[in-house]
Design a protein around this motif. Structure first.
Motif, PDB file in Angstrom:
ATOM      1  N   UNK A   1     -40.816  -1.861  42.816  1.00 27.21           N
ATOM      2  CA  UNK A   1     -40.714  -1.162  41.540  1.00 27.21           C
ATOM      3  C   UNK A   1     -39.238  -1.126  41.173  1.00 27.21           C
ATOM      4  N   UNK A   2     -38.887  -1.846  40.120  1.00 26.01           N
ATOM      5  CA  UNK A   2     -37.490  -1.975  39.716  1.00 26.01           C
ATOM      6  C   UNK A   2     -37.235  -1.125  38.477  1.00 26.01           C
ATOM      7  N   UNK A   3     -36.355  -0.150  38.605  1.00 24.67           N
ATOM      8  CA  UNK A   3     -35.964   0.693  37.474  1.00 24.67           C
ATOM      9  C   UNK A   3     -34.771   0.034  36.791  1.00 24.67           C
ATOM     10  N   UNK A   4     -34.939  -0.324  35.528  1.00 26.54           N
ATOM     11  CA  UNK A   4     -33.910  -1.049  34.789  1.00 26.54           C
ATOM     12  C   UNK A   4     -33.174  -0.077  33.864  1.00 26.54           C
ATOM     13  N   UNK A   5     -31.954   0.243  34.215  1.00 25.03           N
ATOM     14  CA  UNK A   5     -31.167   1.187  33.421  1.00 25.03           C
ATOM     15  C   UNK A   5     -30.654   0.534  32.142  1.00 25.03           C
ATOM     16  N   UNK A   6     -30.346   1.351  31.158  1.00 24.70           N
ATOM     17  CA  UNK A   6     -29.712   0.870  29.926  1.00 24.70           C
ATOM     18  C   UNK A   6     -28.234   0.636  30.221  1.00 24.70           C
ATOM     19  N   UNK A   7     -27.908  -0.583  30.618  1.00 21.78           N
ATOM     20  CA  UNK A   7     -26.548  -0.878  31.054  1.00 21.78           C
ATOM     21  C   UNK A   7     -26.180  -2.299  30.694  1.00 21.78           C
ATOM     22  N   UNK A   8     -24.917  -2.526  30.357  1.00 16.61           N
ATOM     23  CA  UNK A   8     -24.486  -3.868  30.010  1.00 16.61           C
ATOM     24  C   UNK A   8     -24.257  -4.743  31.232  1.00 16.61           C
ATOM     25  N   UNK A   9     -24.477  -4.216  32.437  1.00 10.12           N
ATOM     26  CA  UNK A   9     -24.365  -5.038  33.641  1.00 10.12           C
ATOM     27  C   UNK A   9     -25.702  -5.686  33.996  1.00 10.12           C
ATOM     28  N   UNK A  10     -26.755  -5.362  33.239  1.00  8.06           N
ATOM     29  CA  UNK A  10     -28.084  -5.895  33.524  1.00  8.06           C
ATOM     30  C   UNK A  10     -28.262  -7.267  32.871  1.00  8.06           C
ATOM     31  N   UNK A  11     -28.653  -8.246  33.678  1.00 12.24           N
ATOM     32  CA  UNK A  11     -29.032  -9.569  33.197  1.00 12.24           C
ATOM     33  C   UNK A  11     -30.510  -9.724  33.528  1.00 12.24           C
ATOM     34  N   UNK A  12     -31.374  -9.526  32.527  1.00 11.14           N
ATOM     35  CA  UNK A  12     -32.808  -9.469  32.771  1.00 11.14           C
ATOM     36  C   UNK A  12     -33.342 -10.740  33.410  1.00 11.14           C
ATOM     37  N   UNK A  13     -32.952 -11.897  32.905  1.00 16.23           N
ATOM     38  CA  UNK A  13     -33.462 -13.157  33.446  1.00 16.23           C
ATOM     39  C   UNK A  13     -33.090 -13.317  34.908  1.00 16.23           C
ATOM     40  N   UNK A  14     -31.841 -13.030  35.221  1.00 19.11           N
ATOM     41  CA  UNK A  14     -31.379 -13.139  36.603  1.00 19.11           C
ATOM     42  C   UNK A  14     -32.068 -12.105  37.487  1.00 19.11           C
ATOM     43  N   UNK A  15     -32.225 -10.905  36.962  1.00 16.44           N
ATOM     44  CA  UNK A  15     -32.863  -9.831  37.714  1.00 16.44           C
ATOM     45  C   UNK A  15     -34.313 -10.174  38.043  1.00 16.44           C
ATOM     46  N   UNK A  16     -35.060 -10.612  37.047  1.00 14.19           N
ATOM     47  CA  UNK A  16     -36.468 -10.919  37.266  1.00 14.19           C
ATOM     48  C   UNK A  16     -36.641 -12.068  38.250  1.00 14.19           C
ATOM     49  N   UNK A  17     -35.710 -13.015  38.241  1.00 11.03           N
ATOM     50  CA  UNK A  17     -35.799 -14.170  39.142  1.00 11.03           C
ATOM     51  C   UNK A  17     -35.640 -13.778  40.608  1.00 11.03           C
ATOM     52  N   UNK A  18     -35.067 -12.609  40.866  1.00 13.19           N
ATOM     53  CA  UNK A  18     -34.828 -12.175  42.239  1.00 13.19           C
ATOM     54  C   UNK A  18     -36.037 -11.498  42.878  1.00 13.19           C
ATOM     55  N   UNK A  19     -37.077 -11.223  42.077  1.00 15.90           N
ATOM     56  CA  UNK A  19     -38.221 -10.478  42.595  1.00 15.90           C
ATOM     57  C   UNK A  19     -39.519 -11.252  42.374  1.00 15.90           C
ATOM     58  N   UNK A  20     -40.512 -11.012  43.237  1.00 13.40           N
ATOM     59  CA  UNK A  20     -41.792 -11.732  43.125  1.00 13.40           C
ATOM     60  C   UNK A  20     -42.612 -11.246  41.941  1.00 13.40           C
ATOM     61  N   UNK A  21     -43.658 -12.009  41.568  1.00 12.89           N
ATOM     62  CA  UNK A  21     -44.518 -11.626  40.444  1.00 12.89           C
ATOM     63  C   UNK A  21     -45.259 -10.311  40.681  1.00 12.89           C
ATOM     64  N   UNK A  22     -45.238  -9.821  41.905  1.00 10.67           N
ATOM     65  CA  UNK A  22     -45.920  -8.568  42.244  1.00 10.67           C
ATOM     66  C   UNK A  22     -45.044  -7.345  41.971  1.00 10.67           C
ATOM     67  N   UNK A  23     -43.973  -7.552  41.218  1.00 10.78           N
ATOM     68  CA  UNK A  23     -43.016  -6.480  40.924  1.00 10.78           C
ATOM     69  C   UNK A  23     -43.346  -5.796  39.603  1.00 10.78           C
ATOM     70  N   UNK A  24     -43.182  -4.480  39.571  1.00 11.43           N
ATOM     71  CA  UNK A  24     -43.292  -3.715  38.329  1.00 11.43           C
ATOM     72  C   UNK A  24     -41.893  -3.366  37.866  1.00 11.43           C
ATOM     73  N   UNK A  25     -41.580  -3.711  36.621  1.00 12.37           N
ATOM     74  CA  UNK A  25     -40.287  -3.377  36.041  1.00 12.37           C
ATOM     75  C   UNK A  25     -40.455  -2.183  35.098  1.00 12.37           C
ATOM     76  N   UNK A  26     -39.677  -1.151  35.340  1.00 13.22           N
ATOM     77  CA  UNK A  26     -39.742   0.059  34.526  1.00 13.22           C
ATOM     78  C   UNK A  26     -38.519   0.121  33.615  1.00 13.22           C
ATOM     79  N   UNK A  27     -38.783   0.223  32.320  1.00 12.13           N
ATOM     80  CA  UNK A  27     -37.724   0.284  31.318  1.00 12.13           C
ATOM     81  C   UNK A  27     -37.687   1.682  30.692  1.00 12.13           C
ATOM     82  N   UNK A  28     -36.609   1.934  29.954  1.00 16.18           N
ATOM     83  CA  UNK A  28     -36.402   3.257  29.367  1.00 16.18           C
ATOM     84  C   UNK A  28     -36.104   3.169  27.868  1.00 16.18           C
ATOM     85  N   UNK A  29     -36.885   3.900  27.084  1.00 21.06           N
ATOM     86  CA  UNK A  29     -36.607   4.120  25.667  1.00 21.06           C
ATOM     87  C   UNK A  29     -36.312   2.857  24.862  1.00 21.06           C
TER      88      UNK A  29
END
Length: 294
Positions: A37-65
């Motif tokens: 379960x990956x909590x994705x903060x509202x931050x300019x250090x986040x690279x979504x494509x790179x982040x998602x590539x690091x985790x398996x398809x069985x991952x839940x990504x939690x976003x905010x607002x």
């Protein structure tokens, strides 16, 4: 990466699984299916494509607002959106941004919206307010009140990290982008105690209760204690506190100088603002985002 036309992974909660959920037990039954379960903060250090590539398809990504601050295209993956109640309700509701936010989540893997509140003054919204998006609720009033800094309120990201840890889920809890860094794009509002949260989360990571994407850097002071065992850890802590106090005092002095130098500018700005017609004073949509979900 999956496409919207592909079928959801077998054995995982179906799209819209968040609808109607209220209790911790109900939420746990859904969240326990994921390996991460990956909590994705509202931050300019986040690279979504790179982040998602690091985790398996069985991952839940939690976003905010306001996810359009970190997403520039539809997100194909298991996802959940946290929308926190404010005194006027969720900000994406009263600002009319629900459609703009939800469009980033194709229905195939979108569990829905978790509408939460942490304080008595915060208002939960009816599911209908989210324009048909599957919506569940979580009332966390008082959840952090026994230890959080008095007079401050936890960020949504901090509260969710702690709450998920308390659920004892089989999957790993990972924080991404929880930097608490101020930038031109992201604000770090003073209603939250960012120093306390960063300290708490780093300790939690070192205990193995959560993981921080990119890792937690080695504590140089711990290495110092190992190198010089004759120095008691308490003495190291006192020395660090002394240095930080001096540096903060010097910083405060420089800030006071800057405030004095800008007195004329601020007075002029306030005067010009009073001259503006009322129709020009209407507040524009926020141009910056808040880390941790607000």
């Amino acid at each position: 990466m999956t496409s919207e036309t592909e079928k959801p992974d077998a054995g995982f909660p179906p799209a819209g699984a968040a609808a109607g959920l209220k209790s911790a037990e109900e939420w746990r039954s859904v969240l326990a299916a994921f390996s991460h379960i990956v909590l994705v903060a509202n931050s300019d250090v986040v690279d979504i494509a790179s982040l998602q590539a690091q985790f398996p398809p069985t991952t839940l990504f939690i976003f905010f607002n306001k996810v359009y601050k970190v997403l520039d295209r539809p997100f194909h993956g298991h996802s959940l959106l946290i929308s926190r109640g404010q005194p006027r309700g969720a900000n994406i509701v009263y600002r009319g941004e629900v459609g703009e936010v939800v469009k980033f989540f194709p229905k195939t893997h979108f569990l829905g919206i978790m509408n939460i509140r942490l304080g008595l003054e915060e208002k939960l919204n009816a599911a209908a307010d989210f324009q048909g998006a599957p919506t569940g609720h979580l009332d966390l009033v008082g959840f952090c009140s026994d230890f959080y800094t008095e007079g401050k309120t936890p960020t949504s990201g901090f509260a969710m990290a702690l709450w998920l840890s308390d659920l004892k889920l089989p999957g790993a809890i990972v924080l991404a982008g929880f930097s608490a860094r101020r930038s031109e794009k992201w604000k770090v509002v003073s209603v939250h105690d960012w120093t306390f949260e960063q300290t708490f989360l780093r300790l939690f990571a070192r205990l193995g209760k959560i993981a921080i994407y990119g890792g937690v850097s080695t504590n140089a002071y711990a290495k110092l204690a190992e190198r010089f065992p004759e120095i008691p850890p308490a003495e190291i802590s006192l020395a660090v506190a002394e240095v930080l106090s001096e540096r903060l005092g010097n910083t405060d002095a420089e800030v006071d100088k800057l405030i004095s130098l800008t007195n004329v500018i601020r007075s002029t700005d306030n005067f010009l603002r009073r001259l503006k017609p009322k129709f020009l004073k209407k507040k524009k949509p926020e141009a910056s985002g808040e880390q941790g979900g607000g």
